[in-house]
Scaffold this active site. Structure first.
Site, mmCIF file in Angstrom:
data_model
loop_
_atom_site.group_PDB
_atom_site.id
_atom_site.type_symbol
_atom_site.label_atom_id
_atom_site.label_comp_id
_atom_site.label_asym_id
_atom_site.label_seq_id
_atom_site.Cartn_x
_atom_site.Cartn_y
_atom_site.Cartn_z
ATOM 1 N N ARG A 56 10.817 1.962 -8.139
ATOM 2 C CA ARG A 56 9.608 1.351 -7.590
ATOM 3 C C ARG A 56 9.568 1.646 -6.104
ATOM 4 O O ARG A 56 10.602 1.612 -5.420
ATOM 5 C CB ARG A 56 9.615 -0.180 -7.793
ATOM 6 C CG ARG A 56 9.348 -0.632 -9.223
ATOM 7 C CD ARG A 56 7.891 -0.411 -9.656
ATOM 8 N NE ARG A 56 7.615 -0.892 -11.007
ATOM 9 C CZ ARG A 56 7.757 -0.176 -12.123
ATOM 10 N NH1 ARG A 56 8.184 1.079 -12.040
ATOM 11 N NH2 ARG A 56 7.471 -0.695 -13.299
ATOM 12 N N GLU B 193 0.806 2.154 -4.466
ATOM 13 C CA GLU B 193 0.110 3.109 -5.339
ATOM 14 C C GLU B 193 -1.294 2.612 -5.659
ATOM 15 O O GLU B 193 -1.488 1.408 -5.813
ATOM 16 C CB GLU B 193 0.912 3.286 -6.628
ATOM 17 C CG GLU B 193 2.287 3.882 -6.368
ATOM 18 C CD GLU B 193 3.188 3.852 -7.595
ATOM 19 O OE1 GLU B 193 2.713 3.518 -8.694
ATOM 20 O OE2 GLU B 193 4.366 4.150 -7.439
ATOM 21 N N HIS C 283 3.688 8.869 -10.127
ATOM 22 C CA HIS C 283 4.260 7.822 -11.005
ATOM 23 C C HIS C 283 3.964 8.134 -12.478
ATOM 24 O O HIS C 283 3.319 7.363 -13.173
ATOM 25 C CB HIS C 283 3.703 6.437 -10.640
ATOM 26 C CG HIS C 283 4.577 5.328 -11.154
ATOM 27 N ND1 HIS C 283 4.606 4.078 -10.587
ATOM 28 C CD2 HIS C 283 5.467 5.286 -12.189
ATOM 29 C CE1 HIS C 283 5.453 3.306 -11.244
ATOM 30 N NE2 HIS C 283 5.994 4.019 -12.219
#
Lengths: 326, 326
Positions: free
Chosen positions: B243, B272, B290
């Site tokens: 993360r 994000e 991601h």
């Protein structure tokens, strides 16, 4: 200014270079502390004339795979007794003529094996998982919901074409990803438990991925042809870290454009540095400029090995990595 | 037209979705043959009003990690008894409130483990060996003599931050490349022989590469801070597949720009889909949106697992991958 314990250039043994290998350019200062290099490429004279004028007493020649050491070149070097190449492959050297003349040949043996295997795996992950494409995508300001799915490595049947030292290292790495390895070579390797296919088409029929790791020879030229690519099929991927001419490049490009194979990771091309224009526009390929051995660490190791071979030769000791039987 | 053996929509069990997970969009037809989805995102009503109007008898909710399932949301769903997420991580779900209410939670457990480990290794090879950069280079019509050297994987000391299932798979892969693995976690894992460092700064001091694989928690938020990055040093590389907020991103960007660390492969970012603009211009980073779990195979597996969890729940069987003790 040379320190008193350093040899002056005239005391160092002479080594001829026609065109400078990259490792020479990177470590030139170190090389030049140990040998006196006769630099044909810096002379305005044509090579033949340069050699006739300045290289008649030369005993050692240092080259890369980009310089062909033909019988004609060798005939201009009457005192030559050693050719050292900065490459693993020696297909640019007329080995028969060297053997006939009693000229020793040294290559870089295993120095680059791991780096080339790493690039092969890196290209495979890259083309399956679309890493280079993702990098371009993010840099263009886009985000993931529009990004296409890739393919998992685990469970993929990977056929290795040429299970030499590089092929074995590729196999070792890909097994850790859960890939299922088999291979093609002229003869089955008794020490290896992977399934063997004598016919590359049979290997392709039983593979999701082909990784080309074999040497370029008359037998392997265009070995990966239309039939093999067709056997690999629409879901199939190809990685080439060996030599461009092992693959029929025109056919490969056609298959990639028409979706007859799924994608490719290419480190080598048929006519380097020329890369077929159409490949530059494709999304299902990852392209690399034949630099599988380009790491700081390998360039250092190859500097040491090349210097070691030259030192051994000049001291009348056995070469560290002889190519021909001594 | 539904075949006679297929259930009509009204016969299927209801599942609420606030925002559609990607796996739902990819396999929507298949999902909709098995469940009747109540699609909050298609309604013009505000979420609260939609839930009060249409979701008062809903028992199951399906979400991705991008939808926060807060106590407030849960309070609007009085009959809810199951939350299924398409992610491994469950930090977007208020687990305490679920536990208090007796709401079951299911995640995708190990479905994505190999894919994320593959992306971690792919990003590491890519940033060390400059594969994405090479692809751009070739596509720009350039060739290798001008291309900078990369770095060898073999012999690199790789510190894995968080040795869970993903971290272990990363370790297994990197050992095959000759990397030397150690790890950081709160407690030493008795079943593992890799050296353990309780302090991430100590790990960084003894590593050439850090690979971040841990969960995001209050304890791991900004754990990779200025001190850890400084300990990693100028020759150090970082890969993050966990993360973004585990790393102090501002500090990371500063270190990358100023050469205080050598490079990074980043699959995740702090905010994000916003990627810091300055990263988009750097040559020493590889950026990925991601999408470590974005493979055809994993999306299929996660479709099957999510459907299996929903089926089990509606049949009063144990969940396949429960997050909370049942």
């Amino acid at each position: 200014m040379a320190a008193s314990h350093e040899k002056t250039s005239s005391e160092l043994r002479k080594v001829l270079i026609l065109k400078p290998p990259n490792v020479f350019l990177v470590h030139e200062n170190l090389f030049c502390q140990r040998f006196h290099f006769v630099k044909a490429w810096e002379s305005p004279l044509p090579t033949n004339q340069f050699l006739s004028t300045y290289a008649q007493s030369i005993e050692a020649l240092f080259c890369s795979s980009l310089t062909c050491i033909t019988a004609d070149i060798l005939s201009l070097l009457p005192t030559l007794r050693l050719v050292v190449t900065s490459s693993v492959g020696v297909d640019h050297i007329d080995l028969n003529e060297c053997r006939r003349r009693g000229i020793k040949v040294a290559n870089t043996a295993e120095v680059f094996t791991d780096d080339v295997a790493d690039i092969a795996v890196g290209l495979l992950i890259d083309v399956l998982r679309k890493i280079s494409a993702a990098d371009k995508f993010v840099r263009a300001g886009l985000w993931s919901s529009e990004f296409p799915l890739g393919y998992k490595l685990g469970g993929k049947r990977v056929g290795i074409v040429g299970l030499g030292s590089i092929g074995l290292q590729v196999a070792k790495r890909l097994e850790a990803f859960g890939c299922i390895v088999s291979y093609n070579s002229r003869t089955k390797k008794p020490s290896v438990s992977f399934p063997h296919y004598a016919d590359p088409r049979e290997l392709a029929l039983n593979s999701d991925v082909l990784v080309i790791c074999c040497a370029l020879t008359d037998q392997t030229y265009h070995m990966i042809n239309k039939e093999v690519l067709s056997a690999l099929g629409k879901q199939g991927f190809i990685v080439n870290v060996a030599r461009g001419a092992i693959v029929d490049e025109k056919e490969l490009v056609r298959c990639l454009v028409q979706g007859e194979i799924a994608g490719a990771g290419l480190e080598v091309f048929a006519d380097e540095p020329n890369v077929p224009d159409v490949l530059l526009e494709l999304n299902n390929v990852v392209l690399s400029p034949h630099r599988g051995v380009y790491t700081e660490e390998s360039f250092w190791d190859s500097y040491e090995l090349i210097s070691g071979n030259l030192e051994s030769f000049f001291c009348n000791k056995p070469l560290l990595t002889p190519v021909l039987d001594e």
